[in-house]
Design a protein around this motif. Sequence first.
Motif, PDB file in Angstrom:
ATOM      1  N   ARG A   1      -3.679   8.457  14.951  1.00  0.00           N
ATOM      2  CA  ARG A   1      -4.695   9.411  14.226  1.00  0.00           C
ATOM      3  C   ARG A   1      -5.427  10.013  15.346  1.00  0.00           C
ATOM      4  NH1 ARG A   1      -6.141   5.651   9.300  1.00  0.00           N
ATOM      5  NH2 ARG A   1      -4.406   5.994   7.961  1.00  0.00           N
ATOM      6  N   VAL A   2      -6.149   9.298  16.521  1.00  0.00           N
ATOM      7  CA  VAL A   2      -6.801  10.072  17.331  1.00  0.00           C
ATOM      8  C   VAL A   2      -5.955  11.124  18.154  1.00  0.00           C
ATOM      9  CG1 VAL A   2      -7.927   9.623  19.633  1.00  0.00           C
ATOM     10  CG2 VAL A   2      -8.501   8.155  17.426  1.00  0.00           C
ATOM     11  N   GLU A   3      -4.566  10.701  18.529  1.00  0.00           N
ATOM     12  CA  GLU A   3      -3.929  11.712  19.195  1.00  0.00           C
ATOM     13  C   GLU A   3      -3.753  12.732  18.553  1.00  0.00           C
ATOM     14  OE1 GLU A   3      -0.248   9.400  19.993  1.00  0.00           O
ATOM     15  OE2 GLU A   3      -1.290   8.249  21.696  1.00  0.00           O
ATOM     16  N   THR A   4      -3.619  12.691  17.313  1.00  0.00           N
ATOM     17  CA  THR A   4      -3.137  13.898  16.103  1.00  0.00           C
ATOM     18  C   THR A   4      -4.302  14.780  16.062  1.00  0.00           C
ATOM     19  OG1 THR A   4      -1.688  12.534  14.767  1.00  0.00           O
ATOM     20  CG2 THR A   4      -2.599  14.573  13.649  1.00  0.00           C
ATOM     21  N   ALA A   5      -5.428  14.183  16.099  1.00  0.00           N
ATOM     22  CA  ALA A   5      -6.768  15.180  16.033  1.00  0.00           C
ATOM     23  C   ALA A   5      -7.016  15.640  17.435  1.00  0.00           C
ATOM     24  CB  ALA A   5      -7.815  13.958  15.953  1.00  0.00           C
ATOM     25  N   LEU A   6      -6.552  15.175  18.362  1.00  0.00           N
ATOM     26  CA  LEU A   6      -6.776  15.729  19.526  1.00  0.00           C
ATOM     27  C   LEU A   6      -5.827  16.928  20.032  1.00  0.00           C
ATOM     28  CD1 LEU A   6      -8.285  15.669  22.584  1.00  0.00           C
ATOM     29  CD2 LEU A   6      -6.245  14.077  23.416  1.00  0.00           C
ATOM     30  N   GLU A   7      -4.499  16.601  19.555  1.00  0.00           N
ATOM     31  CA  GLU A   7      -3.508  17.749  19.326  1.00  0.00           C
ATOM     32  C   GLU A   7      -4.207  18.846  18.644  1.00  0.00           C
ATOM     33  OE1 GLU A   7      -0.063  16.048  18.089  1.00  0.00           O
ATOM     34  OE2 GLU A   7       0.268  14.971  19.912  1.00  0.00           O
ATOM     35  N   GLU A   8      -4.828  18.586  17.234  1.00  0.00           N
ATOM     36  CA  GLU A   8      -5.117  19.858  16.556  1.00  0.00           C
ATOM     37  C   GLU A   8      -6.493  20.342  17.105  1.00  0.00           C
ATOM     38  OE1 GLU A   8      -4.488  21.924  13.828  1.00  0.00           O
ATOM     39  OE2 GLU A   8      -3.449  20.168  13.701  1.00  0.00           O
TER      40      GLU A   8
ATOM     41  N   ILE B   1       5.367  -6.519  17.673  1.00  0.00           N
ATOM     42  CA  ILE B   1       4.897  -5.373  17.086  1.00  0.00           C
ATOM     43  C   ILE B   1       3.546  -5.112  17.002  1.00  0.00           C
ATOM     44  CG2 ILE B   1       7.241  -5.201  15.510  1.00  0.00           C
ATOM     45  CD1 ILE B   1       5.425  -5.485  13.200  1.00  0.00           C
ATOM     46  N   GLN B   2       2.970  -3.997  17.017  1.00  0.00           N
ATOM     47  CA  GLN B   2       1.504  -3.697  17.201  1.00  0.00           C
ATOM     48  C   GLN B   2       1.306  -2.605  16.288  1.00  0.00           C
ATOM     49  OE1 GLN B   2      -0.114  -2.771  20.752  1.00  0.00           O
ATOM     50  NE2 GLN B   2      -2.170  -2.804  20.307  1.00  0.00           N
ATOM     51  N   ASP B   3       0.295  -2.710  15.362  1.00  0.00           N
ATOM     52  CA  ASP B   3      -0.178  -1.448  14.665  1.00  0.00           C
ATOM     53  C   ASP B   3      -0.947  -0.403  15.331  1.00  0.00           C
ATOM     54  OD1 ASP B   3      -1.180   0.597  12.650  1.00  0.00           O
ATOM     55  OD2 ASP B   3      -1.477  -1.153  11.087  1.00  0.00           O
ATOM     56  N   ILE B   4      -0.346   0.856  15.593  1.00  0.00           N
ATOM     57  CA  ILE B   4      -1.141   1.680  16.377  1.00  0.00           C
ATOM     58  C   ILE B   4      -1.460   2.898  15.625  1.00  0.00           C
ATOM     59  CG2 ILE B   4      -0.035   0.931  18.462  1.00  0.00           C
ATOM     60  CD1 ILE B   4       2.024   3.329  18.202  1.00  0.00           C
ATOM     61  N   THR B   5      -1.737   2.523  14.283  1.00  0.00           N
ATOM     62  CA  THR B   5      -2.042   3.759  13.400  1.00  0.00           C
ATOM     63  C   THR B   5      -3.614   4.489  13.893  1.00  0.00           C
ATOM     64  OG1 THR B   5      -0.859   2.696  11.577  1.00  0.00           O
ATOM     65  CG2 THR B   5      -2.482   4.360  10.875  1.00  0.00           C
ATOM     66  N   SER B   6      -4.363   3.998  14.271  1.00  0.00           N
ATOM     67  CA  SER B   6      -5.497   4.428  14.690  1.00  0.00           C
ATOM     68  C   SER B   6      -5.297   5.081  15.904  1.00  0.00           C
ATOM     69  CB  SER B   6      -6.787   3.483  14.846  1.00  0.00           C
ATOM     70  OG  SER B   6      -6.892   2.644  13.653  1.00  0.00           O
TER      71      SER B   6
ATOM     72  N   SER C   1       0.852  -1.193  -0.206  1.00  0.00           N
ATOM     73  CA  SER C   1      -0.044   0.015  -0.001  1.00  0.00           C
ATOM     74  C   SER C   1       0.899   1.278   0.184  1.00  0.00           C
ATOM     75  CB  SER C   1      -0.796  -0.043   1.029  1.00  0.00           C
ATOM     76  OG  SER C   1      -0.578   0.090   2.238  1.00  0.00           O
ATOM     77  N   HIS C   2       1.948   1.232   0.406  1.00  0.00           N
ATOM     78  CA  HIS C   2       2.889   2.318   0.743  1.00  0.00           C
ATOM     79  C   HIS C   2       2.518   3.448   1.476  1.00  0.00           C
ATOM     80  CE1 HIS C   2       5.852   0.412  -2.155  1.00  0.00           C
ATOM     81  NE2 HIS C   2       4.727   0.422  -2.979  1.00  0.00           N
ATOM     82  N   ASP C   3       1.416   3.042   2.317  1.00  0.00           N
ATOM     83  CA  ASP C   3       0.714   4.319   3.167  1.00  0.00           C
ATOM     84  C   ASP C   3       1.492   4.053   4.563  1.00  0.00           C
ATOM     85  OD1 ASP C   3      -0.317   1.788   3.574  1.00  0.00           O
ATOM     86  OD2 ASP C   3      -2.097   2.767   4.837  1.00  0.00           O
ATOM     87  N   VAL C   4       1.818   5.335   5.073  1.00  0.00           N
ATOM     88  CA  VAL C   4       2.575   5.373   6.128  1.00  0.00           C
ATOM     89  C   VAL C   4       1.659   4.913   7.405  1.00  0.00           C
ATOM     90  CG1 VAL C   4       3.683   6.912   8.122  1.00  0.00           C
ATOM     91  CG2 VAL C   4       3.954   7.506   5.499  1.00  0.00           C
ATOM     92  N   ARG C   5       2.154   3.867   8.287  1.00  0.00           N
ATOM     93  CA  ARG C   5       1.665   3.295   9.313  1.00  0.00           C
ATOM     94  C   ARG C   5       2.574   3.482  10.420  1.00  0.00           C
ATOM     95  NH1 ARG C   5      -3.329   2.113   8.163  1.00  0.00           N
ATOM     96  NH2 ARG C   5      -3.570   0.617   9.898  1.00  0.00           N
TER      97      ARG C   5
END
Length: 289
Positions: A95-102, A87-92, A60-64
């Motif tokens: 994104r929540v943390e980024t939205a909260l910071e914003e 390892i654990q995918d913590i992308t979701s 997919s080449h999307d950043v995770r």
Amino acid sequence: SDKTCQIFQVNPQKIALSFDTYLDMVHPDDRDLVERVYAESRENGLDRHELEYRIIPQESHDVRYIYDLGIHERDSDGEIIRSLGMIQDITSRKRVETALEESNRKLRILTRRTRYDIRTMLQEIRQYLDLASDEPNTKASSRYLHMARDMSAIIEKTIDFTRDYEFSGVSYAGWLNLFQTISASIHGLPRHQVQIENMVPPVLEIYADPMMRNVFTILLEHAVKVGRGVTRVRFSVKDSGDTRILICEDNGTGIPAEDKELIFIHGHPKYTDTRLFLAREILSTTGLG
């Protein structure tokens, strides 16, 4: 493990997932961090390491974002017998943390603008009321009272701005029609003697935060401000290569070239109007500032 291969989107039958191939899929800006943490955990006698970093899956080449936990088992001499990892995918979560910071950043913008605007307008209302009480001419006194009422209506709109934040602060960027957004800001201004031209193509849209609407209000309020000598304001669009530039210009007193950046600095002693600083902050939420 199968889960690791799934996260990295690799086929274990085609690619052997060694440390080098693993590192190739780590985001280039995070590779030095990953290598350093891994090396320090091995060489400094640590039993474990944990860190968060970005990867770029093969398909997919999307950043995770992933959380990486590593554990070393050592013998009596401190030598590593084997290493285990998870390892654990913590992308979701990221994104929540980024939205909260914003959202928190928008809240700071809102607080600064609302506090500044209301304080300034209350000062103006007091000045109009003082002028009205000292004015013996009834017609002139009535005009000052009318101006005070106009200012109170603007305060009401400023409070409505906080209500807008209730929605924009928790919403994501989207497409805004520039012509309609600018027109709405023009119609929302108090009475003025400035000619405002909206030359933006009616079909042009921009991907921006909903608070983008307030940028145009700030620019227009600054332009029609008494004392700048502005009689005309124009919004237009210019193409420069692959870039489309939105222009807001007026015919008022200009800013010296060496001071153009200063007007966007919060708290600068020479330029005390913080609204342009707020406009840049709003633009930067979607990378436009």
